[in-house]
Scaffold this motif. Structure first.
Motif, short mmCIF file in Angstrom:
data_model
loop_
_atom_site.label_atom_id
_atom_site.label_comp_id
_atom_site.label_asym_id
_atom_site.label_seq_id
_atom_site.Cartn_x
_atom_site.Cartn_y
_atom_site.Cartn_z
N ARG A 1 0.69 -1.34 -0.35
CA ARG A 1 -0.01 0.20 0.14
C ARG A 1 1.11 1.19 -0.03
NH1 ARG A 1 -5.79 -0.65 1.01
NH2 ARG A 1 -5.87 -2.64 2.24
N ASP B 1 -9.54 1.68 -4.93
CA ASP B 1 -9.91 2.12 -3.63
C ASP B 1 -8.99 2.21 -2.42
OD1 ASP B 1 -11.24 2.57 -1.30
OD2 ASP B 1 -12.89 2.89 -2.71
N PRO B 2 -8.68 3.74 -1.70
CA PRO B 2 -7.89 2.97 -0.54
C PRO B 2 -8.31 2.07 0.86
CG PRO B 2 -7.96 5.08 -1.08
CD PRO B 2 -9.05 4.60 -2.15
N GLN B 3 -9.20 1.72 0.88
CA GLN B 3 -9.87 0.50 1.41
C GLN B 3 -9.84 -0.47 0.71
OE1 GLN B 3 -10.74 1.81 4.38
NE2 GLN B 3 -9.82 2.98 4.01
N ASP C 1 -9.68 -4.67 -0.85
CA ASP C 1 -9.96 -5.66 -0.73
C ASP C 1 -7.70 -6.55 -0.44
OD1 ASP C 1 -9.13 -7.32 -3.08
OD2 ASP C 1 -11.53 -6.37 -2.59
#
Length: 590
Positions: A99, A180-182, A184
């Motif tokens: 990330r 998306d930063p969130q 999976d």
């Protein structure tokens, strides 16, 4: 084996010798039995003890094994848990590192734009650097086109230059950042693998520049068009009716430039990014049409037509004079069409036109402009004899008295017109005058070959009888008792074809149809008043000589001085009108 108390007592007894004889066998037997029994008992007990011990050992071993297994399982579970925790920690650390890598503030490794390694730059830095590169490119872009002291500068603004590096840069920045930063873990790993693949397999992108070719073409063509001078042939601006020659403006040379050639070169330079060059336009002097000398040498008298207006009719004479004056000196350029109504205009009192005989609804009446059909007819004949194209011509309702049947031409402001076209490569001019009684029209233009003349020839196709009754009488209560007025004399119908005949040295070489005419039969019109009252008979007195009736003079005019032209239902030049046509009340022949 330890000695028991009983055995020790038995052995003492034997030693003391009591009951020795009897007791010995018995003792022996008993000893044997006891021995055997003890043996077997001891054996059984020993076996039992062994079995007990063996089972105890087995159970102890099983217990030990169970406990050992439990301990091992517990240890394995602890190890696995520790391994799981360790792996999860490692995976979490790895995902965190992924990330963090995916959220880097510079481009990913392996992305190149215009040979620029983007991994060293943030988005803003790359934008700034490429913007500077673009500006340097724009400063260089362009080409100049020059002719003498005139220069056309085509630069990035006028050519509407655009470069697509911004679009490519935005797409490369998004590459690997689509998540998306969130998102999976699987999505993060997929993006990370994709980004790592870029490092192993770099991608090279090149931006493209565009310019508006159509705009560049328009700029160059407008520039060259402004510098181009259209040539013009000599033009007849008037006609000197005194010396019978054209007034001619001399031929004007033009200038032609190799604009299309330069346009192609400019587009090639810009497309190949060969900027900063200057292209020179080349001029060539060009000519078009005829020069003044040629026009004057090749033009002259072509034809003449005359009709006569001998009767005294001041209004009609003035109308004829005005028409001849207006048309005198008129010049028609090659390809132009003359329209009588269009050129002459409306006939009004303000312009000097006077009342004279015209036909309205088949009846001769006085109106403004009466008589102008005679100069129009004369012009028609002159144009036909000059070989000019007759575009539109109509005959009168009945044959005119001032010319042969079949070669008249009627006009009316609100109706029929006369048109002819200059179908030659030279100007033609009209010279016209009215020297009573002669109405004269001459055409000047390209002269015929020596020995060639043109004549008009009319072929008559027969007559159509006047329908019964030959004289149509109508009661008019406004007339005096017994008064009779003849409004129109009867006319037989006629059909003709007019030809222009080309003659050379007195021999016919060509014949062309110039006009088809149909004059429908017309009943005579008479109006009569009330019956006269009866009066007592009175002595007869000598009768006064009757006024002479209207007669037709030798020159074909009516003595009453009116124009005998009546407008027929418009009859085309070539196609004759139907015999059943009737004259409209709105028609008028001037």
């Amino acid at each position: 084996m330890k000695e028991t108390d009983k055995m020790r007592k038995f052995r003492v007894w034997l030693k003391n010798g009591k009951n020795a004889v009897i007791f010995v066998p018995v003792a022996v037997c008993l000893a044997l039995l006891l021995g055997v029994t003890s043996y077997f008992g001891m054996s059984l007990f020993s076996q039992y003890r062994e079995d007990i011990n063996r089972e105890s050992l087995r159970q102890s071993e099983e217990q030990r094994q169970i406990e050992s297994s439990i301990r091992e399982e517990a240890q394995e579970s602890i190890r696995q848990e520790e391994e799981r925790v360790k792996q999860e920690a490692a995976a979490a650390a790895e995902l965190e590192a992924m990330r963090e890598y995916l959220d880097r503030d510079t481009f990913f490794d392996g992305l190149y734009l215009n040979d620029l390694d983007l991994s060293e730059y943030t988005l803003i830095e790359a934008y700034n650097l490429l913007s500077e590169t673009e500006q340097a490119y724009r400063d260089q872009f362009g080409v100049q086109i020059r002719f003498e002291d005139q220069i056309l500068i085509i630069d990035d603004q006028t050519a509407d230059v655009s470069i697509n590096w911004q679009t490519i840069l935005d797409q490369l920045w998004i590459l690997g950042r689509e998540h998306d930063p969130q998102a999976d873990d699987a999505t993060i790993r997929s993006q990370y693998e994709r980004v790592l693949n870029l490092k192993e397999n770099p991608s090279y992108f090149v931006s493209s520049f565009y310019f508006d070719e159509n705009k560049v073409k328009e700029l160059i063509r407008t520039f060259t068009d402004d510098l181009t001078i259209e040539p013009a042939g000599a033009v007849a601006t008037g006609f000197d009716t005194r010396n019978n020659e054209f007034i001619v403006d001399e031929q004007r040379p033009g200038r032609s430039l190799n604009g299309e050639e330069i346009l192609d070169q400019a587009l090639a330079l810009l497309s190949n990014e060969s900027f900063g060059q200057t292209l020179e336009l080349k001029a060539e002097t060009v000519y078009r049409g005829l020069d003044a000398a040629t026009i004057k040498n090749r033009t002259g008298f072509m034809s003449e037509a005359r009709t006569y207006a001998s009767a005294v009719n001041p209004g009609r004479d003035e109308n004829i004079r005005l028409i001849a004056e207006i048309t005198n000196g008129m010049v028609l350029q090659p390809g132009e069409t003359f329209s009588f109504n269009g050129y002459i205009g409306r006939r009004t009192a303000d312009r000097g036109f006077q009342a004279a005989g015209v036909i309205v609804g088949g009846v001769l009446v006085d109106q403004l402009g009466g008589g102008i059909c005679q100069p129009n007819t004369t012009l028609f004949q002159a144009a036909a004899k000059a070989g000019l194209e007759i575009v539109e011509r109509y005959p009168h309702s009945w044959p005119s008295t001032y010319t042969d049947v079949g070669i008249d031409a009627t006009v009316s402001w609100s109706g029929p017109d006369f048109k002819f076209r200059n179908n030659t490569n030279y100007p033609v001019a009209i010279k016209s005058w009215y020297d009573k009684p002669a109405v004269v029209y001459q055409i000047y233009g390209p002269m015929f070959e020596e020995g060639v003349t043109v004549e008009l020839d009319v072929k008559h196709h027969g007559y159509t009888p006047i329908p019964d009754p030959e004289i149509k009488e109508t009661f008019n209560p406004d007339l005096n008792p017994g008064e009779r007025v003849q409004l129109r004399q009867p006319y037989v119908g006629q059909r003709t074809t007019a030809y222009r005949v080309f003659m050379k040295d007195g021999r016919e070489i060509k014949r062309e149809v110039v006009a088809e005419s149909y004059y429908r039969p017309l009943q005579g019109l008479v109006e009569y008043g009330p019956e006269p009252e009866e009066k007592p008979e009175e002595p007869e007195e000598p009768e006064e000589p009757e006024a002479p009736e209207e007669v037709i003079t030798d020159n074909g005019e009516a003595d009453n001085g009116t124009d005998e032209a009546e407008t027929a239902e418009p009859t085309p030049t070539v196609t004759p009108a139907s015999e059943s046509e009737e004259t409209s009340d709105s028609e008028s022949d001037e």
